[in-house]
Design an enzyme around this catalytic site. Structure first.
Site, PDB file in Angstrom:
ATOM      1  N   LYS A 297       0.817  -1.225   0.000  1.00  0.00           N
ATOM      2  CA  LYS A 297       0.000   0.000   0.000  1.00  0.00           C
ATOM      3  C   LYS A 297       0.849   1.274   0.000  1.00  0.00           C
ATOM      4  CE  LYS A 297      -4.460  -1.636   0.870  1.00  0.00           C
ATOM      5  NZ  LYS A 297      -5.475  -1.991   1.856  1.00  0.00           N
ATOM      6  N   ARG A 331      -4.047 -10.066   4.571  1.00  0.00           N
ATOM      7  CA  ARG A 331      -4.397 -10.060   3.141  1.00  0.00           C
ATOM      8  C   ARG A 331      -3.178  -9.552   2.368  1.00  0.00           C
ATOM      9  NH1 ARG A 331      -6.353  -6.557  -0.728  1.00  0.00           N
ATOM     10  NH2 ARG A 331      -7.932  -7.389  -2.154  1.00  0.00           N
TER      11      ARG A 331
HETATM   12  N1  HH2 Z   1      -7.511  -3.494   0.097  1.00  0.00           N
HETATM   13  C1  HH2 Z   1      -7.793  -3.497  -1.220  1.00  0.00           C
HETATM   14  C2  HH2 Z   1      -8.889  -4.209  -1.719  1.00  0.00           C
HETATM   15  N2  HH2 Z   1      -9.680  -4.928  -0.894  1.00  0.00           N
HETATM   16  N3  HH2 Z   1     -10.183  -5.688   1.284  1.00  0.00           N
HETATM   17  C3  HH2 Z   1      -9.915  -5.709   2.591  1.00  0.00           C
HETATM   18  N4  HH2 Z   1     -10.691  -6.413   3.423  1.00  0.00           N
HETATM   19  N5  HH2 Z   1      -8.847  -5.037   3.122  1.00  0.00           N
HETATM   20  C4  HH2 Z   1      -8.029  -4.290   2.349  1.00  0.00           C
HETATM   21  O1  HH2 Z   1      -7.091  -3.672   2.893  1.00  0.00           O
HETATM   22  C5  HH2 Z   1      -8.291  -4.227   0.939  1.00  0.00           C
HETATM   23  C6  HH2 Z   1      -9.399  -4.954   0.434  1.00  0.00           C
HETATM   24  C7  HH2 Z   1      -6.900  -2.743  -2.147  1.00  0.00           C
HETATM   25  O2  HH2 Z   1      -5.850  -3.571  -2.553  1.00  0.00           O
HETATM   26  P1  HH2 Z   1      -5.831  -4.390  -3.923  1.00  0.00           P
HETATM   27  O3  HH2 Z   1      -6.916  -5.399  -3.989  1.00  0.00           O
HETATM   28  O4  HH2 Z   1      -4.471  -4.950  -4.124  1.00  0.00           O
HETATM   29  O5  HH2 Z   1      -6.017  -3.261  -5.017  1.00  0.00           O
HETATM   30  P2  HH2 Z   1      -7.238  -2.773  -5.894  1.00  0.00           P
HETATM   31  O6  HH2 Z   1      -8.338  -2.333  -4.997  1.00  0.00           O
HETATM   32  O7  HH2 Z   1      -6.639  -1.654  -6.694  1.00  0.00           O
HETATM   33  O8  HH2 Z   1      -7.677  -3.937  -6.750  1.00  0.00           O
END
Ligand code: HH2
Length: 347
Positions: A297, A331
């Site tokens: 992040k 995660r």
């Molecule tokens: N962060 C993201 C997406 N979903 N869900 C939970 N429960 N907690 C988190 O911290 C979280 C999440 C963002 O990360 P990522 O899926 O890698 O990116 P993107 O939203 O750009 O697909």
């Protein structure tokens, strides 16, 4: 302002388990031993202000305040298994983004075959659960059409249902996607809006019987980083969870199916993210499994200047901060590396 009362367990610096640990001197967070929390900060906030005092574990047990006794009981209650996963040690959720635009890996696993391959690789690396998402919720991301989201995630879930041995989670804010993903084989719902974005989500999750991640976010992805503000970010997120737990229970989703995630990077400045990371253990007394998503992040970039692709070391440090505060689910994008870091932390 309604009063907030919280217990923040504090772990001693020496985290080693010698086997001869005196359990009466420690708080068994979520029914577990390690990490060994020997003290707690008792935090009370009302309209006059916030007070903090520190108690040892035996002092907390002996405190006559029945509200503290109730919180302590929730804090120490063993967490039942979720989607077949027990929580005697931290579990790893591997991220599978079936999106063209996710911040860390957008486009790399956008077609079904690539996403399935990636998911199976994460399973082989030691993931305990796979989180499949079809909508990027990075800062500034626009909403997508629900049909398009289903076209992305459903074929991946259907393929993994037979090919993967570990449970699947659907990362979505839309009840229609939750419902169809559950029918296709997803066993857990992960909603970054804590079931607030879509008015049908509470009822849908109650109906499917799936456990659900309630993640805190201030604002929508499109605007959430504009000017996030809190009176006290840790206590405000704590109060948000109390409200969402009550709403979930009222809708028929029992507390033992709820997982709480403070939502690192979702409507938070660097200072907000760091304050939450430093106080994660405060959420255990709400009686739910706690999850942390800090992998790659932006706060790591803000601290170090590293671009998303080079944030593995910072991500591992954040994962270990979570483990040391009793977080039950991490995660992450980088499963093998996190597994190795946890193996050393646990040894
Ligand atoms: N962060 C993201 C997406 N979903 N869900 C939970 N429960 N907690 C988190 O911290 C979280 C999440 C963002 O990360 P990522 O899926 O890698 O990116 P993107 O939203 O750009 O697909």
């Amino acid at each position: 302002m309604e009063e907030t009362l919280a217990i923040r367990p504090i772990a001693e610096l020496d985290n080693g388990d010698t086997g001869g640990r005196d359990r009466a001197r420690c708080l068994a967070v979520g029914g577990r031993g390690k990490p060994w929390f020997t003290a707690a900060e008792i935090i009370a906030r009302d309209r006059h202000g916030t007070t903090r005092r520190r108690l040892s574990a035996p002092q907390l047990r002996a405190d006559p305040d029945p509200r503290l006794a109730e919180l302590l009981a929730e804090l120490e209650r063993p967490r039942p298994a979720v989607a077949g996963l027990s929580f005697d040690a931290p579990r790893i959720m591997g991220i599978v983004n079936v999106t063209p635009d996710s911040f860390a890996d957008g486009g790399r696993y956008f077609d079904t075959a690539a996403a399935v391959d990636h998911a199976l690789r994460l399973e082989a690396e030691g993931a305990d659960i796979l989180d499949i998402g079809g909508e990027s919720t990075r800062p500034g991301a626009a909403d997508i059409d629900v049909e398009e989201e289903c076209r992305r995630v459903l074929p991946v879930i259907e393929a993994l249902r037979t090919q993967a041995r570990i449970p699947l989670s659907i990362d979505t804010r839309h009840s229609e996607v939750m419902r169809r993903a559950a029918a296709a084989g997803a066993r857990l719902v992960n909603d970054v809006s804590a079931l607030r974005h879509d008015p049908s989500s509470l009822a849908t999750v109650a109906q499917t019987g799936a456990p659900v991640v309630l993640m805190h976010a201030q604002g929508d992805p499109a605007t959430m980083q504009d000017a996030p503000r809190y009176a006290d970010v840790v206590l405000d997120v704590y109060d948000f969870f109390r409200e969402r737990i009550a709403a979930s229970e009222a809708a028929g989703i029992p507390r033992n199916r709820l997982i709480l995630d403070p939502g690192i990077g979702f409507g938070k400045t660097l200072a907000h993210n760091l304050a939450l990371l430093a106080a994660l253990s405060i959420f255990h007394a709400l009686g739910c499994v706690v999850m942390l998503g800090a992998s790659r992040k932006s706060f790591i970039g803000h601290l170090t200047g590293a671009p998303a692709a080079d944030r593995l070391p910072g991500s591992l440090a954040a994962a270990l901060i979570g483990a040391a505060q009793g977080v039950q689910i991490l995660r992450v994008h980088d499963v093998a590396a996190t597994r190795q870091a946890l193996a050393v932390w646990q040894a």
